[in-house]
Scaffold this motif. Structure first.
Motif, short mmCIF file in Angstrom:
data_model
loop_
_atom_site.label_atom_id
_atom_site.label_comp_id
_atom_site.label_asym_id
_atom_site.label_seq_id
_atom_site.Cartn_x
_atom_site.Cartn_y
_atom_site.Cartn_z
N ARG A 109 -0.76 17.56 10.17
CA ARG A 109 0.10 16.58 9.50
C ARG A 109 0.00 15.22 10.19
O ARG A 109 -0.12 14.17 9.54
CB ARG A 109 1.55 17.06 9.52
N LYS A 110 0.02 15.20 11.51
CA LYS A 110 -0.09 13.96 12.27
C LYS A 110 -1.41 13.26 11.97
O LYS A 110 -1.45 12.03 11.77
CB LYS A 110 0.03 14.24 13.76
N GLU B 22 5.16 8.49 4.90
CA GLU B 22 5.71 9.83 5.16
C GLU B 22 5.93 10.63 3.88
O GLU B 22 6.03 11.85 3.92
CB GLU B 22 7.03 9.72 5.93
N THR C 153 -2.84 23.24 14.35
CA THR C 153 -1.55 23.71 13.86
C THR C 153 -1.10 22.83 12.69
O THR C 153 -1.62 21.72 12.49
CB THR C 153 -0.49 23.66 14.97
N PRO C 154 -0.10 23.28 11.92
CA PRO C 154 0.42 22.43 10.84
C PRO C 154 0.88 21.06 11.34
O PRO C 154 0.67 20.05 10.66
CB PRO C 154 1.58 23.25 10.29
N GLU C 155 1.47 21.02 12.52
CA GLU C 155 1.97 19.76 13.06
C GLU C 155 0.82 18.82 13.44
O GLU C 155 0.88 17.61 13.19
CB GLU C 155 2.85 20.02 14.29
N VAL C 156 -0.23 19.38 14.04
CA VAL C 156 -1.41 18.58 14.41
C VAL C 156 -2.09 18.03 13.16
O VAL C 156 -2.46 16.84 13.10
CB VAL C 156 -2.39 19.42 15.24
N ASP D 187 6.02 29.86 7.30
CA ASP D 187 7.14 30.45 8.01
C ASP D 187 7.77 31.53 7.14
O ASP D 187 8.97 31.54 6.86
CB ASP D 187 8.17 29.37 8.37
N SER E 28 8.91 25.27 5.72
CA SER E 28 9.45 26.61 5.95
C SER E 28 10.09 27.05 4.64
O SER E 28 11.06 26.44 4.18
CB SER E 28 10.50 26.60 7.07
N PRO F 28 3.74 20.48 6.28
CA PRO F 28 4.39 21.72 6.74
C PRO F 28 5.69 21.98 6.00
O PRO F 28 6.41 21.05 5.61
CB PRO F 28 4.65 21.44 8.22
#
Length: 399
Positions: A300-301, A333, A295-298, A76, A201, A199
């Motif tokens: 990470r999950k 986490e 994506t970063p979110e995918v 970001d 920012s 991820p």
């Protein structure tokens, strides 16, 4: 079908050359498989060289810009510069050479840094550099101990976002960067184990004036020779270790006794001529990741689910903790992209696993199990079963 398998099974057919569906590849934290399109990138480079000869460089620079833009998206961070080099070590040495080490001979680092950084700093200690290796534990007081070391003799602070041994995320960077900013001390962050896994920012984390080392060999699947140093656009550092790629704009100017100039560009910390084939390969991987919605979110999950399953499977086996144990029991986490295990027999266990074509990694007393987005639940359970067999075999040898 589980979420892990839903993504993994979708990806497996695209890694046919590495045959990821039929192998236990658990060195994802060190070297992930390349998708088939990476081979197309290698061949594309040869064809471009044959067609364009010396004019290949324009296309090579375009490929590098593809990689920079991917990183700007991940962090970001649309306005920063990203300098490409063969390795993070080359970038680190160039960056370090811009510090005023004569008048500020002190570096603050930690006891949790990777060999590349530690070895170089330790060698420079032998030449008179002063290095403070702050212990990363206990974690609650880590930031305070780093901040307490800051003084007017400090040139820089160098530390990781994700520790290479424990895989724990360093949650204190914002606080440390703020304190360093007040004292005018630059901060260098090793993010080899954070990029594409955890991820972040840069703006929201308050790290816009920090320097970040990034490597493509691991979670980015770019392979070797795709490393970057992220630095702010207002950077005026003048590395003493510098190459001609750091100032293309002055190449045709007459040579004078004036101070060495640096382009105000991504290239400030660059060296010289290099092999661009890896950028052609990596640009294909970037395109593939976007097409697959990674994506970063995918990502990470997926990593969180895989590491959690690895951990649960490990704990279900009831291993003798004198032989092998979890390196930490922090919430998942707080973990990056691999499971860290501690054993005085780590290298022996790794060798037994390798004899059975199970790819893992050992550093001193740490055994690391690193999945990748294409790793299935069945493979995770299989690698823990193989680990259990290896430990039993080791115990039998010891009797």
């Amino acid at each position: 079908m589980s979420d892990i398998d839903s993504l993994a099974n979708k990806l497996i057919p695209h890694y046919s050359h590495f045959d990821v569906g039929n192998r236990l590849l658990f060195t994802g934290h060190s070297h992930q498989a390349w998708p088939d399109v990476a081979r197309e990138g290698q061949l594309e480079y040869y064809d471009v060289c044959a067609r364009d000869v010396d004019n290949k460089w324009n296309e090579a620079f375009e490929k590098t810009e593809v990689l920079r833009n991917y990183l700007r998206d991940f962090y970001d961070d649309p306005d920063a510069f990203y300098c490409r080099e063969e390795s993070t070590h080359v970038l680190f040495v160039s960056w370090l050479s811009s510090m005023d080490l004569k008048n500020k001979p002190k570096i603050i680092s930690t006891d949790g840094e990777f060999h590349s950084l530690y070895r170089q700093l330790h060698r420079l200690e032998e030449e008179g550099l002063e290095v403070s290796y702050v212990p990363v534990n206990p974690d609650p007081t880590f930031a305070d101990r780093i901040i307490d070391e800051m003084d007017d003799r400090t040139s820089a602070i160098m530390l990781s976002r994700v520790y290479f041994e424990t895989c724990l995320i360093n949650t204190h960077l914002t606080e440390i960067a703020a304190a360093a900013r007040e004292k005018g001390i630059p901060v260098l962050i090793d993010d080899y184990h954070g990029t594409n896994v955890v991820p972040i920012s840069v703006k929201e984390a308050g790290l816009e004036d920090c320097y970040i080392l990034i490597g493509g060999y691991k979670y980015l699947q770019w392979g070797e020779a795709n490393c970057f140093l992220r630095f702010p656009k207002n950077c005026e550092l003048r590395p003493a270790i510098t190459g001609w790629f750091a100032s293309f704009s002055t190449l045709d100017a007459p040579r004078t006794d004036a101070p060495v100039e640096y382009d105000h560009s991504d290239q400030r910390f660059a060296s010289g001529t290099y092999d661009p084939s890896s950028q052609f390969r990596a640009a294909k991987v970037v395109e593939f990741f976007r097409e697959q919605g990674l994506t970063p979110e995918v990502l990470r999950k997926q990593y969180l689910a895989q590491v959690a399953l690895l951990r649960n499977e490990f704990e279900s086996k009831g291993f003798d903790e004198d032989i092998i144990r979890l390196t930490h029991r922090e919430p998942v986490e707080r973990n990056g992209g691999f499971l860290s295990l501690t054993s005085p027999h780590a290298r022996e266990i790794r060798a037994i696993l390798m004899d059975n074509e199970v790819f893992t990694d050992a550093r001193d007393v740490i055994l690391r199990l690193g999945p990748a987005p294409y790793t299935t639940e069945a493979q995770i359970k299989a690698v823990v079963n193989e680990l259990h067999k290896a430990v039993e075999k080791l115990a039998t040898r010891s009797v």
